[in-house]
Every structure is written in C-alpha cells, then in structure tokens.
Scaffold this active site. Sequence first.
Site, PDB file in Angstrom:
ATOM      1  N   ASP A 203       0.147 -27.323   0.189  1.00  0.00           N
ATOM      2  CA  ASP A 203       1.397 -26.597   0.454  1.00  0.00           C
ATOM      3  C   ASP A 203       1.193 -25.689   1.660  1.00  0.00           C
ATOM      4  OD1 ASP A 203      -0.288 -24.823  -1.200  1.00  0.00           O
ATOM      5  OD2 ASP A 203       1.418 -23.452  -1.118  1.00  0.00           O
TER       6      ASP A 203
ATOM      7  N   GLU B 157      -0.649 -22.722  -3.297  1.00  0.00           N
ATOM      8  CA  GLU B 157      -1.521 -21.613  -2.908  1.00  0.00           C
ATOM      9  C   GLU B 157      -0.743 -20.515  -2.209  1.00  0.00           C
ATOM     10  OE1 GLU B 157      -4.294 -19.051  -0.881  1.00  0.00           O
ATOM     11  OE2 GLU B 157      -2.760 -20.248   0.094  1.00  0.00           O
TER      12      GLU B 157
HETATM   13 ZN   LIG Z   1      -4.462 -21.376   3.094  1.00  0.00          ZN
END
Ligand SMILES: [Zn+2]
Length: 445
Positions: free
Chosen positions: A90, A152
């Site tokens: 992501d 994340e």
């Molecule tokens: Zn990163």
Amino acid sequence: MGLRADIDALMGRARTDLAELVAIPSVADPRQFPPRECTRAANWVVDRFAEVGFTGLSLRETSDGSNAVYGVRPCADPDAPTVLLYAHYDVQPPLDEAEWSTPPFALTEVNGRWYGRGAADCKGNIVMHLTALRALGDDIPVNLKLIVEGSEEQGTGGLEDFVERHPGLLKADTILVCDTGNAAVGVPAATVTLRGLANVVVTVGALAGEVHSGMFGGPAPDALAALIHILSSLRDRAGNTTIAGLDNTRTWTGAPYPDAQFRADAGLHDGVALLGDGTVADMLWARPAVTVLGIDCPPVVGSAAAIQPRARARLNLRVPPGTDAAKAQDALITHLHAAAPWGVRVTVEPEALGQPFEARTGGPAFRALAAAMHESYGREMATLGQGGSIPLCNVFASTYPEAEIILIGVEEPLAAIHAPNESVDPAEIARMAHAEALFLRHYRG
Ligand SMILES: [Zn+2]
C-alpha cells in the site's frame, strides 16, 4: 557472470515491474481509492513471487480488513536458517496532485531517477526483493518467508495483530524489514533504532464562558494565555525539550547526520537555527522531542474581543531508545499539571503510545549484512536512527525475541517519501538488491 552483472542485466525487468506496480493506486483508504486497487496490487505481488519459487502464496485478511500477502520458499537443507522478507504494497495518497511534476501513478524517469507514488516507499523495496531473488535463481541456501503488508501507511495495525495471532507463520531467525533506506545515495546503512511516541491532549479551563476583554481583561484569567504559558515550558531557549524527569542529554553513537544535509532535507529557511545543544543526530535519534500538533482556539478570522474560557492542545512526544514510552507519557502529564499558572484547571488525556525500538547489532545476520553491504557499495555500512516509529518492529521483537531484526531499503532522503514527487534512484535498487542477494547467499545463521 557475477551477481552484480546479473543484477545489472535484470534492471530493465525491475523498471517494468515497478512501472506496473506504481500504476496501481493501492492507497488503503476506501474513502480515497476503491479497495479493488489494493487487491490488484496484492495479486500482482502473488504472481511475481510465484515466479521466483514461492509457494503457498495467498492473501491473508487482517483485523483492519486489509490483505497481507504471505508465502514461503523452503530450501533443500531443513537445518538452514529462515529469513522473513517484509515490505508493504500500500502507498500514501498522492496528496496535492498539482504539486507533482509527473503523474503520481505513472513511473516517469527524470534526471536518472524514477518518479511515482510508492516508487521508493515501499514498492521499490518489493522490486529490490524480486531483483535479488531473480539474480540468485535456484541458489538460495536459506529458507525464505514473505510478508507484504496492505495497510502500513494507514497505521491501523492489521499486520501487527496478525503476527500476534499467527506467531508460527512468520517465525524466522532473521527478519529483513525493508521499509527504510540509506543515509544518502551510495552510502549503505542499516537503521538500528526507532523512536517511540506518546501523545496527549491537554485542556485548560479558567472561566464559565467567554467574557469581554475590555470589561474583564486584566484580572480575568485567560485560558489560552495559560495554555501558551504551559506549552512554552516544554522547551528552553536553545530549543531543547525540557520535560521534568526526561533525560535530554544523551548522544548518538552511530553515523552523524550532517547539519547542511539536515537543513536541506528539512527545508529550513536561511538564518533559522537548528534546535538544541546537541548534534542533529543527538536531537533526532537520542533525545526526546515534543511537538504541538494542534491547538483549539478561535481562528483569526471571526475572532472577537473576548477572553477565552478554555483551550486545548494535542501534543506529540517522540521517545528515544532507552526510555520507556509509558514513563515518558507520565512525565509529560505531570509536567503539564505542574506548569499550569494561576490555578487554572488542567486535564490531560493520554492518547497513542508506542515504545521505541533498538535492534541487536551483534548477531550473525547483522554481521553478514554488513559484509554484504560493504561488498555491494565498496564502503562501510553505517548505522542510523529513525525519528519516527514502526510499531510492527516492536511486535516482531516481542513475538520473536530470538530473531535478528534488520531495517534496510531503498528510501534515502532524496526519495521524498510521503511527499509529492516521490522517487527512487534505480542505482540504489541495484546496489541494495545486490547486497540482499549476497546476504541471502552467505548468511547461514
Ligand atoms: Zn513504508
């Protein structure tokens, strides 16, 4: 051909891969981009790692709804050590697209660097892993596991929770957390400490309601002035963070962070001073730092000639390794109460808390990595701190106390991660892939 030549020959493929992956806007926020983009990116990771011998590849749903890609690549020797490779697919949102000189989701070369959202953070690290593995081919004398996270950048903790629920799946002797980078292009480094954080919201109350500053100003206690007074006690004239009970004199023993480079990286105006009486590295990686994140008070437009009855501020305290984050938060709360003037009422609500992280640097994996970096870059590997936190590292450390956790990657300061015009230096992908391949070939636990 040597490994390095193999990697150079694979860089065209690396560019094609990175272009495909950057073209997928995998921002893990359904308010901004459809979730199917994240699924596409996850499936792309599955397909590419299947090509380099991973099996059991699958999307594993985590508690925040994101999917992590998991797979394994056992080697012939069952006694060989296991290395877990980490990255995330992501990305940050593009932010203001008008600030971008190139389209954020189209990998574009400008002056030898490749621009695009995620080109470095962290899709460049995924391509680094792939390039290293392709160069090694079947000659990988360690067991590999792969975890590529899908949320994340959202900080929603899906993978942290997944690790705690499935400790057997990700268990490894060494964990390569590839979401950081070098001190500068061509200067190899491992990140060995991360600061923790402790946030609080402080509220000051002084009056039942707003009163006219002409009729009452003077003797009437002003909650906003009291808050400013409290906040100003958190730093001294030199800019050192001065919270009673928190050591602000420690020094950094790893690589320095040159003043001029920091000034450029941070975008300081000419004539504006660096804060504190330590070096940049001391202030950034070894000492506490408090930041006022927000203040609730009347905005200038629409403000009236009134004394404010209440005001509040949200504070962020960065906690260096060696200091317990909960104790630091307690010290901050005690300090805020003690600094309040005029008997105003102060309440402090604790918010997020994250412990600092310190990697062990004396083990066989760290030594093997240092040797691999030296061979790839032709110079000594430095050790860096990082001012921010990566909560996953703390979860890895507490779940696998025996494991060596090593933080490396292609995100050097010019990469401008999280900002518009993010980019990666392809030479860093090549050198880091070379170092990773050497490490996997020579590390035998
Ligand atoms: Zn990163």
